[in-house]
Scaffold this motif. Structure first.
Motif, short mmCIF file in Angstrom:
data_model
loop_
_atom_site.label_atom_id
_atom_site.label_comp_id
_atom_site.label_asym_id
_atom_site.label_seq_id
_atom_site.Cartn_x
_atom_site.Cartn_y
_atom_site.Cartn_z
N PHE A 118 0.86 -1.21 -0.02
CA PHE A 118 0.02 0.02 0.05
C PHE A 118 1.10 1.31 -0.06
N MET A 119 1.88 1.26 0.93
CA MET A 119 2.86 2.38 0.96
C MET A 119 3.70 2.62 -0.44
N LEU A 120 4.18 1.65 -1.18
CA LEU A 120 4.79 1.74 -2.30
C LEU A 120 3.68 2.23 -3.40
N VAL A 121 2.57 1.63 -3.42
CA VAL A 121 1.57 2.38 -4.32
C VAL A 121 1.46 3.62 -4.27
N GLY A 122 1.27 3.99 -3.04
CA GLY A 122 0.57 5.50 -2.66
C GLY A 122 1.98 6.26 -2.89
N TRP A 123 3.14 6.08 -2.51
CA TRP A 123 4.28 6.83 -2.75
C TRP A 123 4.76 7.06 -4.15
N PHE A 124 4.59 6.06 -4.98
CA PHE A 124 4.96 6.14 -6.50
C PHE A 124 3.84 6.80 -6.88
N ARG A 125 2.59 6.94 -6.58
CA ARG A 125 1.60 7.46 -6.98
C ARG A 125 1.76 9.12 -7.02
N THR A 126 2.26 9.39 -5.61
CA THR A 126 2.48 10.75 -5.23
C THR A 126 3.72 11.44 -6.23
N VAL A 127 4.58 10.52 -6.33
CA VAL A 127 6.00 11.23 -7.03
C VAL A 127 5.44 11.33 -8.50
N ILE A 128 4.72 10.23 -9.02
CA ILE A 128 4.28 10.27 -10.83
C ILE A 128 3.51 11.69 -10.68
N ASN A 129 2.59 11.95 -9.89
CA ASN A 129 1.63 13.15 -9.90
C ASN A 129 2.31 14.41 -9.93
N GLU A 130 3.47 14.51 -9.09
CA GLU A 130 4.35 15.47 -8.86
C GLU A 130 5.11 15.83 -10.50
N SER A 131 5.47 14.49 -10.91
CA SER A 131 6.30 14.55 -12.13
C SER A 131 5.32 15.17 -13.12
N THR A 132 4.35 14.27 -13.34
CA THR A 132 3.24 14.64 -14.70
C THR A 132 2.82 16.13 -14.48
N THR A 133 2.69 16.73 -13.41
CA THR A 133 2.04 18.16 -13.23
C THR A 133 3.12 19.28 -13.21
N GLY A 134 4.32 18.83 -13.69
CA GLY A 134 5.29 19.96 -14.10
C GLY A 134 5.83 20.33 -12.84
N LEU A 135 5.86 19.76 -11.74
CA LEU A 135 6.52 20.38 -10.54
C LEU A 135 8.07 20.41 -10.40
N TYR A 136 8.75 19.35 -11.38
CA TYR A 136 10.23 19.09 -11.39
C TYR A 136 10.69 19.82 -12.44
N SER A 137 11.89 20.43 -12.20
CA SER A 137 12.68 21.12 -12.95
C SER A 137 13.72 20.24 -13.56
N HIS A 138 14.45 20.83 -14.50
CA HIS A 138 15.60 20.37 -15.13
C HIS A 138 16.62 19.93 -13.96
N GLN A 139 16.84 20.80 -13.11
CA GLN A 139 17.84 20.49 -11.79
C GLN A 139 17.27 19.31 -11.11
N MET A 140 15.87 19.22 -10.86
CA MET A 140 15.67 18.10 -10.11
C MET A 140 15.78 16.89 -10.76
N ASP A 141 15.47 16.78 -12.33
CA ASP A 141 15.86 15.45 -13.10
C ASP A 141 17.18 15.40 -12.96
N ARG A 142 18.14 16.18 -13.08
CA ARG A 142 19.48 15.84 -12.86
C ARG A 142 20.05 15.30 -11.56
N SER A 143 19.32 15.81 -10.53
CA SER A 143 19.65 15.36 -9.00
C SER A 143 19.07 13.94 -9.09
N PHE A 144 17.77 13.62 -9.46
CA PHE A 144 17.48 12.09 -9.46
C PHE A 144 18.48 11.25 -10.18
N ARG A 145 19.06 11.87 -11.44
CA ARG A 145 19.95 10.84 -12.28
C ARG A 145 21.32 10.66 -11.52
N GLN A 146 21.83 11.73 -11.09
CA GLN A 146 22.90 11.73 -10.39
C GLN A 146 23.04 10.86 -9.25
N GLY A 147 21.71 10.92 -8.40
CA GLY A 147 21.73 10.22 -7.31
C GLY A 147 21.58 8.57 -7.42
#
Length: 122
Positions: free
Chosen positions: A58-87
């Motif tokens: 339940f936690m995995l589905v909810g957390w991934f749903r939240t992250v996907i919603n944040e990403s698809t609504t355009g809240l993440y910038s190019h810097q955030m994308d680079r940060s995810f890739r570097q991590g």
């Protein structure tokens, strides 16, 4: 002349880590009870273990749903994308290094190929 800077999105506090901790506790407690109850034939630990697994799912589905919603609504910038890739790159690198050290220590050292003995660091 004004330069427009990218905004760095900082998400609000989330309940998902606490739900995950509760799920892990239920898994540990249920697994311990399940192992203890194998000889006696009782089945209470198995139900607690399954409840913990269900909470984690339940936690995995909810957390991934939240992250996907944040990403698809355009809240993440190019810097955030680079940060995810570097991590993720650093995580993969650390796993490769850990596997190399583990393989070297378990497989090669018992066969006399341990090079630390040359430097007297045993």
């Amino acid at each position: 002349m004004t330069t427009k800077h990218e905004t760095y999105y900082v998400p609000a506090q989330s309940v998902w880590p606490i739900i995950g901790a509760i799920g892990l506790f239920l898994i540990a407690f249920g697994a311990g009870n399940f192992v203890q109850q194998l000889k006696s034939g009782a089945s209470g630990g198995g139900y607690i273990l399954l409840a913990g697994i269900a909470v984690i799912l339940f936690m995995l589905v909810g957390w991934f749903r939240t992250v996907i919603n944040e990403s698809t609504t355009g809240l993440y910038s190019h810097q955030m994308d680079r940060s995810f890739r570097q991590g993720m790159s650093w995580f993969i690198f650390s796993e490769v290094m850990f596997f190399g050290a583990f393989f070297w220590g378990v497989v090669l050292c018992p066969h006399g190929r341990c090079t630390l003995a040359r430097w007297r660091l045993e």
